[in-house]
Scaffold this motif. Structure first.
Motif, short mmCIF file in Angstrom:
data_model
loop_
_atom_site.label_atom_id
_atom_site.label_comp_id
_atom_site.label_asym_id
_atom_site.label_seq_id
_atom_site.Cartn_x
_atom_site.Cartn_y
_atom_site.Cartn_z
N LYS A 271 0.83 -1.21 0.00
CA LYS A 271 0.00 0.00 0.00
C LYS A 271 0.87 1.26 0.00
N GLY B 49 -7.76 -10.46 -1.40
CA GLY B 49 -7.48 -9.10 -1.87
C GLY B 49 -8.05 -8.83 -3.25
N GLU C 188 -8.53 -5.06 -4.22
CA GLU C 188 -7.34 -4.40 -3.70
C GLU C 188 -6.19 -4.49 -4.71
N SER D 221 -2.99 3.82 5.77
CA SER D 221 -3.63 2.58 5.31
C SER D 221 -4.21 1.76 6.45
#
Length: 169
Positions: free
Chosen positions: A16, A44, A49, A147
């Motif tokens: 991230k 994810g 993501e 995050s």
């Protein structure tokens, strides 16, 4: 470092912060158990993501390796199944260092004779090794905190002081 076994959290936060390459530059091989693969990549991707695809790319590049475990190592503390698999895989492969952030999991890994390191340790080591400078450290730390990474205020301040000292700033 030659080899580590990683839990999901460090992979997620480093990715991230767009710093998964730091891990690659500091460790020759990163092993992840199947439970961590499922959590980071499979789940994810299901959640949309972007970091799931970056971790999947690291696996396809060969420096991150998904490995099944044969025997679950008995841990005396209740921790996440993925963390149990990290400890089990490290013990099975004879890898001393595990990358994990959760305090209970780190305690369990120490009880299993392993050496836990975390995301914060890794980015401080990157400063020490001159892979990133102090400003990049602050930016990375801010990105992982944004995050959802949690740090106590005193740990945050101590880390910033240490990074400044290591960088010479």
């Amino acid at each position: 470092m030659d080899k580590v076994v990683s839990n999901a959290t460090p992979l997620i936060y480093l990715t991230k912060a767009n710093q998964l390459s730091l891990l690659q530059s500091m460790v020759n091989q990163v092993f992840i158990p199947e439970a961590v693969y499922r959590e980071v990549v499979v789940e994810g991707k299901r959640l949309g993501e972007k970091d799931a695809y970056r971790v999947e790319r690291a696996i396809s590049q060969g420096w991150m390796i998904v490995q099944g475990i044969k025997i679950i190592y008995p841990v005396e503390i209740t921790i996440h199944p993925g963390e149990v698999e990290v400890i089990s895989l490290a013990r099975e492969k004879g890898i001393e260092t595990v990358l994990m952030d959760d305090a209970k999991a780190r305690a369990a890994s120490e009880m299993a004779g392993l050496r836990p390191i975390g995301t914060l340790w890794l980015i401080l080591k990157a400063v020490k090794n001159h892979l990133i400078n102090f400003d990049q450290f602050l930016s990375t730390l801010e990105d992982i905190l944004q995050s959802g990474f949690y740090l106590k205020e005193e740990v945050y301040l101590k880390a910033v002081r240490k990074a400044r000292e290591l960088s010479g700033d």
